[in-house]
Design a protein around this motif. Structure first.
Motif, PDB file in Angstrom:
ATOM      1  N   LEU A 147      14.338 -32.413 -27.116  1.00  0.00           N
ATOM      2  CA  LEU A 147      14.701 -32.323 -25.590  1.00  0.00           C
ATOM      3  C   LEU A 147      15.544 -32.526 -24.361  1.00  0.00           C
ATOM      4  O   LEU A 147      16.072 -32.166 -23.465  1.00  0.00           O
ATOM      5  CB  LEU A 147      13.503 -32.861 -25.343  1.00  0.00           C
ATOM      6  N   LYS A 148      16.890 -33.620 -25.348  1.00  0.00           N
ATOM      7  CA  LYS A 148      18.057 -34.087 -24.070  1.00  0.00           C
ATOM      8  C   LYS A 148      18.385 -32.625 -24.976  1.00  0.00           C
ATOM      9  O   LYS A 148      19.303 -32.761 -23.981  1.00  0.00           O
ATOM     10  CB  LYS A 148      18.092 -35.324 -25.179  1.00  0.00           C
ATOM     11  N   ASP A 149      18.627 -31.975 -25.775  1.00  0.00           N
ATOM     12  CA  ASP A 149      19.570 -31.148 -26.004  1.00  0.00           C
ATOM     13  C   ASP A 149      19.422 -29.841 -24.790  1.00  0.00           C
ATOM     14  O   ASP A 149      19.587 -29.358 -24.845  1.00  0.00           O
ATOM     15  CB  ASP A 149      19.835 -30.742 -27.271  1.00  0.00           C
ATOM     16  N   LYS A 150      17.646 -29.630 -25.496  1.00  0.00           N
ATOM     17  CA  LYS A 150      16.993 -28.798 -24.285  1.00  0.00           C
ATOM     18  C   LYS A 150      17.463 -28.848 -22.782  1.00  0.00           C
ATOM     19  O   LYS A 150      16.844 -28.070 -21.790  1.00  0.00           O
ATOM     20  CB  LYS A 150      16.237 -28.033 -24.989  1.00  0.00           C
ATOM     21  N   LYS A 151      17.705 -29.914 -22.552  1.00  0.00           N
ATOM     22  CA  LYS A 151      18.113 -30.670 -21.033  1.00  0.00           C
ATOM     23  C   LYS A 151      16.709 -30.612 -20.519  1.00  0.00           C
ATOM     24  O   LYS A 151      16.394 -29.730 -19.088  1.00  0.00           O
ATOM     25  CB  LYS A 151      18.897 -29.677 -20.261  1.00  0.00           C
ATOM     26  N   ILE A 152      15.743 -30.577 -21.050  1.00  0.00           N
ATOM     27  CA  ILE A 152      14.004 -30.731 -20.979  1.00  0.00           C
ATOM     28  C   ILE A 152      13.414 -31.718 -20.255  1.00  0.00           C
ATOM     29  O   ILE A 152      13.859 -32.794 -21.075  1.00  0.00           O
ATOM     30  CB  ILE A 152      13.153 -29.735 -21.887  1.00  0.00           C
ATOM     31  N   PHE A 153      12.673 -31.998 -19.377  1.00  0.00           N
ATOM     32  CA  PHE A 153      12.365 -33.284 -19.034  1.00  0.00           C
ATOM     33  C   PHE A 153      10.614 -33.226 -19.329  1.00  0.00           C
ATOM     34  O   PHE A 153       9.704 -32.366 -19.252  1.00  0.00           O
ATOM     35  CB  PHE A 153      12.451 -33.828 -17.041  1.00  0.00           C
ATOM     36  N   LEU A 154      10.167 -34.251 -19.672  1.00  0.00           N
ATOM     37  CA  LEU A 154       9.322 -34.408 -19.739  1.00  0.00           C
ATOM     38  C   LEU A 154       8.354 -35.422 -19.783  1.00  0.00           C
ATOM     39  O   LEU A 154       8.744 -36.888 -19.763  1.00  0.00           O
ATOM     40  CB  LEU A 154       8.784 -35.143 -21.760  1.00  0.00           C
ATOM     41  N   LYS A 159       6.877 -25.361  -9.102  1.00  0.00           N
ATOM     42  CA  LYS A 159       6.939 -24.242  -9.265  1.00  0.00           C
ATOM     43  C   LYS A 159       8.340 -23.148  -9.230  1.00  0.00           C
ATOM     44  O   LYS A 159       8.984 -22.283  -9.745  1.00  0.00           O
ATOM     45  CB  LYS A 159       5.900 -23.306  -9.790  1.00  0.00           C
ATOM     46  N   ALA A 160       8.594 -23.738  -7.790  1.00  0.00           N
ATOM     47  CA  ALA A 160       9.766 -22.684  -6.757  1.00  0.00           C
ATOM     48  C   ALA A 160      11.501 -23.609  -7.935  1.00  0.00           C
ATOM     49  O   ALA A 160      12.017 -22.700  -7.749  1.00  0.00           O
ATOM     50  CB  ALA A 160       9.953 -22.632  -5.846  1.00  0.00           C
ATOM     51  N   LYS A 161      10.906 -24.657  -7.744  1.00  0.00           N
ATOM     52  CA  LYS A 161      12.334 -24.986  -8.320  1.00  0.00           C
ATOM     53  C   LYS A 161      12.706 -25.491  -9.635  1.00  0.00           C
ATOM     54  O   LYS A 161      13.657 -25.574  -9.489  1.00  0.00           O
ATOM     55  CB  LYS A 161      12.299 -26.666  -7.881  1.00  0.00           C
ATOM     56  N   PHE A 162      11.743 -25.560 -10.688  1.00  0.00           N
ATOM     57  CA  PHE A 162      11.624 -25.635 -11.896  1.00  0.00           C
ATOM     58  C   PHE A 162      10.610 -24.863 -12.569  1.00  0.00           C
ATOM     59  O   PHE A 162       9.448 -24.495 -12.847  1.00  0.00           O
ATOM     60  CB  PHE A 162      11.370 -27.398 -12.355  1.00  0.00           C
ATOM     61  N   ARG A 163      10.926 -24.280 -13.997  1.00  0.00           N
ATOM     62  CA  ARG A 163       9.892 -24.668 -14.959  1.00  0.00           C
ATOM     63  C   ARG A 163       9.227 -24.958 -15.693  1.00  0.00           C
ATOM     64  O   ARG A 163       9.822 -25.929 -16.758  1.00  0.00           O
ATOM     65  CB  ARG A 163      11.090 -22.996 -15.769  1.00  0.00           C
ATOM     66  N   ILE A 164       7.920 -24.567 -15.671  1.00  0.00           N
ATOM     67  CA  ILE A 164       6.865 -25.651 -16.005  1.00  0.00           C
ATOM     68  C   ILE A 164       6.332 -25.249 -17.181  1.00  0.00           C
ATOM     69  O   ILE A 164       5.439 -23.960 -16.707  1.00  0.00           O
ATOM     70  CB  ILE A 164       6.701 -26.250 -14.734  1.00  0.00           C
ATOM     71  N   THR A 202       5.775 -24.732 -30.458  1.00  0.00           N
ATOM     72  CA  THR A 202       4.985 -23.544 -30.121  1.00  0.00           C
ATOM     73  C   THR A 202       5.294 -22.899 -28.442  1.00  0.00           C
ATOM     74  O   THR A 202       4.651 -22.056 -28.346  1.00  0.00           O
ATOM     75  CB  THR A 202       3.050 -23.632 -29.712  1.00  0.00           C
ATOM     76  N   MET A 203       6.167 -23.133 -28.289  1.00  0.00           N
ATOM     77  CA  MET A 203       6.306 -23.668 -26.691  1.00  0.00           C
ATOM     78  C   MET A 203       7.793 -23.151 -26.428  1.00  0.00           C
ATOM     79  O   MET A 203       8.995 -23.183 -27.536  1.00  0.00           O
ATOM     80  CB  MET A 203       6.207 -24.794 -25.564  1.00  0.00           C
ATOM     81  N   PRO A 204       7.803 -21.910 -25.367  1.00  0.00           N
ATOM     82  CA  PRO A 204       9.423 -21.337 -25.194  1.00  0.00           C
ATOM     83  C   PRO A 204      10.441 -22.513 -24.890  1.00  0.00           C
ATOM     84  O   PRO A 204      11.057 -22.690 -23.010  1.00  0.00           O
ATOM     85  CB  PRO A 204       9.772 -20.290 -24.281  1.00  0.00           C
ATOM     86  N   LEU A 205      11.076 -23.012 -25.174  1.00  0.00           N
ATOM     87  CA  LEU A 205      11.667 -24.269 -25.219  1.00  0.00           C
ATOM     88  C   LEU A 205      12.819 -23.815 -23.916  1.00  0.00           C
ATOM     89  O   LEU A 205      13.199 -24.728 -23.403  1.00  0.00           O
ATOM     90  CB  LEU A 205      12.533 -25.384 -25.899  1.00  0.00           C
ATOM     91  N   LEU A 237      12.224 -23.543 -20.159  1.00  0.00           N
ATOM     92  CA  LEU A 237      11.933 -24.698 -19.717  1.00  0.00           C
ATOM     93  C   LEU A 237      12.543 -25.710 -18.968  1.00  0.00           C
ATOM     94  O   LEU A 237      13.492 -26.197 -19.460  1.00  0.00           O
ATOM     95  CB  LEU A 237      10.007 -25.475 -20.465  1.00  0.00           C
ATOM     96  N   ASP A 238      12.007 -26.098 -18.165  1.00  0.00           N
ATOM     97  CA  ASP A 238      13.111 -27.635 -17.472  1.00  0.00           C
ATOM     98  C   ASP A 238      11.660 -28.958 -16.782  1.00  0.00           C
ATOM     99  O   ASP A 238      12.779 -30.480 -17.648  1.00  0.00           O
ATOM    100  CB  ASP A 238      12.938 -27.431 -15.989  1.00  0.00           C
ATOM    101  N   LEU A 239      10.404 -28.583 -17.090  1.00  0.00           N
ATOM    102  CA  LEU A 239       9.904 -29.917 -17.234  1.00  0.00           C
ATOM    103  C   LEU A 239       8.326 -29.421 -18.017  1.00  0.00           C
ATOM    104  O   LEU A 239       7.771 -28.338 -17.402  1.00  0.00           O
ATOM    105  CB  LEU A 239       9.219 -30.124 -15.618  1.00  0.00           C
ATOM    106  N   ILE A 240       7.851 -30.604 -19.193  1.00  0.00           N
ATOM    107  CA  ILE A 240       6.832 -30.569 -19.869  1.00  0.00           C
ATOM    108  C   ILE A 240       5.736 -31.564 -19.116  1.00  0.00           C
ATOM    109  O   ILE A 240       6.727 -32.545 -19.026  1.00  0.00           O
ATOM    110  CB  ILE A 240       7.193 -30.536 -20.839  1.00  0.00           C
ATOM    111  N   ILE A 241       4.961 -31.370 -18.764  1.00  0.00           N
ATOM    112  CA  ILE A 241       3.405 -32.172 -18.857  1.00  0.00           C
ATOM    113  C   ILE A 241       2.944 -32.481 -20.105  1.00  0.00           C
ATOM    114  O   ILE A 241       2.192 -31.349 -20.303  1.00  0.00           O
ATOM    115  CB  ILE A 241       3.372 -32.300 -17.312  1.00  0.00           C
ATOM    116  N   ILE A 242       2.476 -33.321 -20.314  1.00  0.00           N
ATOM    117  CA  ILE A 242       1.380 -34.303 -20.944  1.00  0.00           C
ATOM    118  C   ILE A 242       0.131 -34.734 -20.147  1.00  0.00           C
ATOM    119  O   ILE A 242       0.643 -35.472 -19.643  1.00  0.00           O
ATOM    120  CB  ILE A 242       2.118 -34.621 -21.588  1.00  0.00           C
ATOM    121  N   GLU A 243      -0.651 -34.145 -20.148  1.00  0.00           N
ATOM    122  CA  GLU A 243      -1.785 -34.755 -20.141  1.00  0.00           C
ATOM    123  C   GLU A 243      -2.992 -34.926 -20.637  1.00  0.00           C
ATOM    124  O   GLU A 243      -3.620 -34.383 -21.679  1.00  0.00           O
ATOM    125  CB  GLU A 243      -2.961 -33.774 -19.691  1.00  0.00           C
ATOM    126  N   ASN A 244      -2.577 -36.519 -21.416  1.00  0.00           N
ATOM    127  CA  ASN A 244      -2.943 -37.184 -22.250  1.00  0.00           C
ATOM    128  C   ASN A 244      -4.214 -37.306 -22.439  1.00  0.00           C
ATOM    129  O   ASN A 244      -5.242 -36.768 -21.659  1.00  0.00           O
ATOM    130  CB  ASN A 244      -2.356 -38.941 -21.739  1.00  0.00           C
TER     131      ASN A 244
END
Lengths: 224, 224
Positions: free
Chosen positions: B28-35, B58-63, B108-111, B114-121
């Motif tokens: 995710l560092k490589d893909k610049k995605i925030f988790l 959602k207007a600012k980031f792809r989530i 399975t995700m289109p990395l 995406l800019d932000l991935i949220i995990i609901e634990n």
């Protein structure tokens, strides 16, 4: 050719647990002590309900409490204020109580001088449901602020429960809580489930639950 | 004489988990995605907060969202209403997510989109705290109805958390919730903890948290 030795650790753990739970059942049948295991999410109001039940039943029964906690003793201190015998079980990170822990607690308790033992399990809707503690009644609290959809999300807990207590009904007006949805779905997976609604803070409905509990305790004491 | 072979299964599991969490970090560092990994008790309002955050960002980031659940898909359906990509992880009884599960979801995700991935634990204050998921931010929600004493009873969760969100402040008047006690004790075990108070239902305070999250996401995107 050698075969792979396959050890299902979870199955082993649960089978060992069931053995100890049966030992507890035999012991408490002999002593005519009723064991009530109370489970819920963190913050649903287990300690507050236990205090309310003690206050209503302490004139009729001799009560002891087993407090399960990961780290703290703050609930035990609240129970001590009622003058009741308390044993603190510290799991040190563990997310549920098992039958061995309860057996250890029972070994320290004056069993000849008790009619009812209440277990306050770890605040968790998942793992506590898997471990039989030898209880006569598994109870669970679902508080109104948590929402009725917990029946869909944590079905095992509702399946192993004999009495579901919907708590904090004094704040019902401030939450969108669908009690009929809960009742319908709970009875679909557990048709004999008893459902009580109450507020341990205001006292509303607590008598309905304690009357039910009193009858169960007396029935066990009168068993041949 | 033969020696006993001693296998600390929990240590093995956590070490294996840490290895996978580090793989996730590298990817995710490589893909610049925030988790962002969000944890709490059942019914504290994780899904409601995630929906509020998506609506503001959602207007600012792809989530994208990874939904952890024991059995159901009801939260995923709520998230789908926002038009966001959702991956459902079903643990089938398991009480927490681990890094391998998250890695499977990421596969399975289109990395690249995406800019932000949220995990609901999983809704649980105990076990999720033990498993590093490779997240840039561990967040937890404590809702007002649960009470401020959870800081004493579930200390590990508050220790591994970077941002504590006190939710459901719209019902603060109906509960005895000591926010100062919480803040003081939380900072005593985690001095860098950021604390936000909000109501995802009314919207009060949500901007404060999303501004903080936005800054973290942008900082990661701008890292060399």
């Amino acid at each position: 050719m050698k075969e792979i030795t396959y050890i299902d650790l979870k199955k082993c753990i649960l089978e060992d647990n069931d053995g100890v739970a049966n030992e507890i059942r035999t012991l408490l049948k002999d002593k005519k002590i009723f064991l009530w295991n109370l489970m819920s999410s963190p913050g649903s109001g287990k300690t507050t309900l236990i205090k309310a039940v003690i206050s209503l039943l302490k004139a009729k029964f001799r009560i002891g409490v087993i407090e399960g906690d990961i780290e703290s003793t703050c609930d035990s201190k609240k129970i001590l204020e009622t003058g009741t015998t308390v044993v603190q079980l510290r799991t040190g990170g563990g997310c549920h109580l098992d039958a061995s822990m309860v057996k250890k607690a029972l070994e320290t308790m004056p069993l000849d001088d008790l009619d009812l033992i209440i277990i306050e399990n770890i605040g968790n809707l998942v793992c506590p449901a898997e471990f039989d503690l030898g209880a006569d009644l598994n109870g669970m609290i679902l508080s109104v602020p948590e929402g009725e959809d917990k029946i869909i999300k944590y079905p095992l807990m509702f399946t192993v429960t004999g009495a579901l207590i919907v708590s904090k009904i004094d704040v019902m007006d401030y939450f969108d809580f669908d009690l009929e949805f809960l009742k319908k779905n709970a009875h679909a997976i557990n048709e004999n489930l008893k459902i009580f609604t109450l507020s341990a803070r205001t006292g509303e409905g607590v008598n309905g639950f304690t009357n039910y509990l009193q009858k169960l305790i007396e029935d066990k004491a009168n068993e041949k």
